[in-house]
Design a protein around this motif. Structure first.
Motif, short mmCIF file in Angstrom:
data_model
loop_
_atom_site.label_atom_id
_atom_site.label_comp_id
_atom_site.label_asym_id
_atom_site.label_seq_id
_atom_site.Cartn_x
_atom_site.Cartn_y
_atom_site.Cartn_z
N THR A 73 0.43 3.56 12.20
CA THR A 73 0.76 2.17 11.58
C THR A 73 0.72 1.22 12.66
O THR A 73 -0.02 0.23 12.50
CB THR A 73 2.00 2.39 11.32
OG1 THR A 73 2.32 3.44 10.18
CG2 THR A 73 2.78 1.25 10.70
N TYR A 74 1.09 1.43 13.86
CA TYR A 74 1.14 0.23 14.72
C TYR A 74 -0.29 0.11 15.63
O TYR A 74 -0.58 -0.93 15.89
CB TYR A 74 2.40 0.35 15.82
CG TYR A 74 3.74 0.10 15.21
CD1 TYR A 74 4.02 -1.04 14.85
CD2 TYR A 74 4.41 1.17 14.66
CE1 TYR A 74 5.17 -1.38 14.20
CE2 TYR A 74 5.55 0.87 13.89
CZ TYR A 74 5.89 -0.19 13.67
OH TYR A 74 7.05 -0.75 13.05
N LEU A 95 -1.99 -0.37 4.95
CA LEU A 95 -0.80 0.42 5.35
C LEU A 95 -0.24 1.31 4.18
O LEU A 95 0.18 2.41 4.14
CB LEU A 95 0.35 -0.48 5.79
CG LEU A 95 0.09 -1.09 7.17
CD1 LEU A 95 1.05 -2.19 7.59
CD2 LEU A 95 -0.06 -0.16 8.41
N LEU A 96 -0.29 0.53 3.07
CA LEU A 96 0.02 1.23 1.80
C LEU A 96 -0.69 2.45 1.43
O LEU A 96 -0.52 3.53 1.05
CB LEU A 96 0.35 0.46 0.53
CG LEU A 96 1.16 -0.55 0.59
CD1 LEU A 96 1.17 -1.49 -0.61
CD2 LEU A 96 2.83 0.13 0.31
N LEU A 132 1.34 6.09 1.10
CA LEU A 132 1.62 6.45 -0.19
C LEU A 132 1.02 8.10 -0.23
O LEU A 132 1.81 8.68 -0.57
CB LEU A 132 0.80 5.91 -1.50
CG LEU A 132 1.75 4.48 -1.41
CD1 LEU A 132 0.87 3.71 -2.72
CD2 LEU A 132 2.99 4.47 -1.83
N PRO A 133 -0.03 8.37 0.19
CA PRO A 133 -0.53 9.82 0.34
C PRO A 133 0.55 10.77 0.83
O PRO A 133 0.90 11.75 0.64
CB PRO A 133 -1.69 10.05 0.73
CG PRO A 133 -2.40 8.55 0.51
CD PRO A 133 -1.09 7.41 0.73
N LEU A 134 1.06 10.21 2.16
CA LEU A 134 1.87 10.79 2.91
C LEU A 134 3.16 11.28 2.28
O LEU A 134 3.88 12.20 2.14
CB LEU A 134 2.07 10.17 4.42
CG LEU A 134 3.19 10.82 5.26
CD1 LEU A 134 2.79 12.38 5.50
CD2 LEU A 134 3.22 10.04 6.55
N THR A 170 9.73 3.06 8.53
CA THR A 170 8.69 2.49 9.10
C THR A 170 7.99 1.14 8.62
O THR A 170 7.62 0.40 9.18
CB THR A 170 7.87 3.48 9.77
OG1 THR A 170 8.49 4.47 10.40
CG2 THR A 170 6.61 3.19 10.74
N LEU A 171 7.72 1.49 7.28
CA LEU A 171 6.80 0.87 6.40
C LEU A 171 7.56 -0.82 5.95
O LEU A 171 7.18 -1.60 5.80
CB LEU A 171 6.32 1.60 5.32
CG LEU A 171 5.06 0.72 4.63
CD1 LEU A 171 4.05 0.58 5.62
CD2 LEU A 171 4.71 1.41 3.27
N LEU A 172 8.97 -0.46 5.80
CA LEU A 172 9.86 -1.68 5.15
C LEU A 172 9.58 -2.76 5.91
O LEU A 172 9.43 -3.90 5.43
CB LEU A 172 11.22 -1.11 5.15
CG LEU A 172 12.21 -1.89 4.23
CD1 LEU A 172 11.69 -2.12 3.06
CD2 LEU A 172 13.50 -1.46 4.38
N PRO A 173 9.95 -2.80 7.27
CA PRO A 173 9.67 -4.22 7.84
C PRO A 173 8.51 -4.77 7.68
O PRO A 173 7.95 -6.02 7.67
CB PRO A 173 10.10 -3.96 9.12
CG PRO A 173 10.71 -2.48 9.35
CD PRO A 173 10.21 -1.75 8.11
N ILE A 174 7.41 -3.95 7.86
CA ILE A 174 5.89 -4.45 7.76
C ILE A 174 5.69 -5.01 6.44
O ILE A 174 4.89 -6.07 6.38
CB ILE A 174 5.13 -3.16 8.06
CG1 ILE A 174 5.39 -2.71 9.53
CG2 ILE A 174 3.54 -3.69 7.79
CD1 ILE A 174 4.80 -1.35 9.76
#
Length: 122
Positions: A35-36, A62-63, A67-69, A109-113
């Motif tokens: 992600t980063y 990023l989505l 989403l598959p994970l 991890t994804l929420l702030p992004i």
């Protein structure tokens, strides 16, 4: 001359069992790093300025990674709970627990992004 029985060293299966139990957390760690790295690479590329339907392409990427994970982790949790029967093995409980923890970690991890700007002024 060997008798065929000692061709492979004897293992108790701890390695494969621990990898199975920790697979969710290992994939979360890989997702966290990816992600980063993806954000850093995207912010210095033309992707920074691109949008599709008003949504920045970086967020869509990023989505697409996430989403598959999350679907796979949900499948592991639900299939582990479905095969619970009466009692639970430690391996099955570790698989469910680590997958649940990984699903929560992936979303955190994804929420702030998704909420904050990714590359500064977006």
């Amino acid at each position: 001359m060997t008798d065929g029985m000692n061709d492979h060293p004897h293992t108790d299966g701890f390695g494969p069992a621990s990898r199975e139990a920790l697979a969710g957390l290992l994939l979360w760690a890989a997702h966290f790093g990816a992600t980063y790295v993806f954000i850093a690479a995207s912010c210095v590329s033309p992707l920074r300025e691109m949008a599709w339907a008003g949504v920045p392409v970086i967020r869509l990427g990023l989505l697409a990674m996430t989403l598959p994970l999350l679907a796979w982790l949900a499948w592991r949790i639900l299939s582990g709970m479905r095969h619970a029967g009466g009692g639970g093995s430690l391996l099955r409980m570790a698989r469910i627990g680590s997958s649940l923890l990984a699903a929560v970690a992936v979303r955190w991890t994804l929420l702030p992004i998704l909420v904050l700007s990714v590359c500064g002024a977006m």
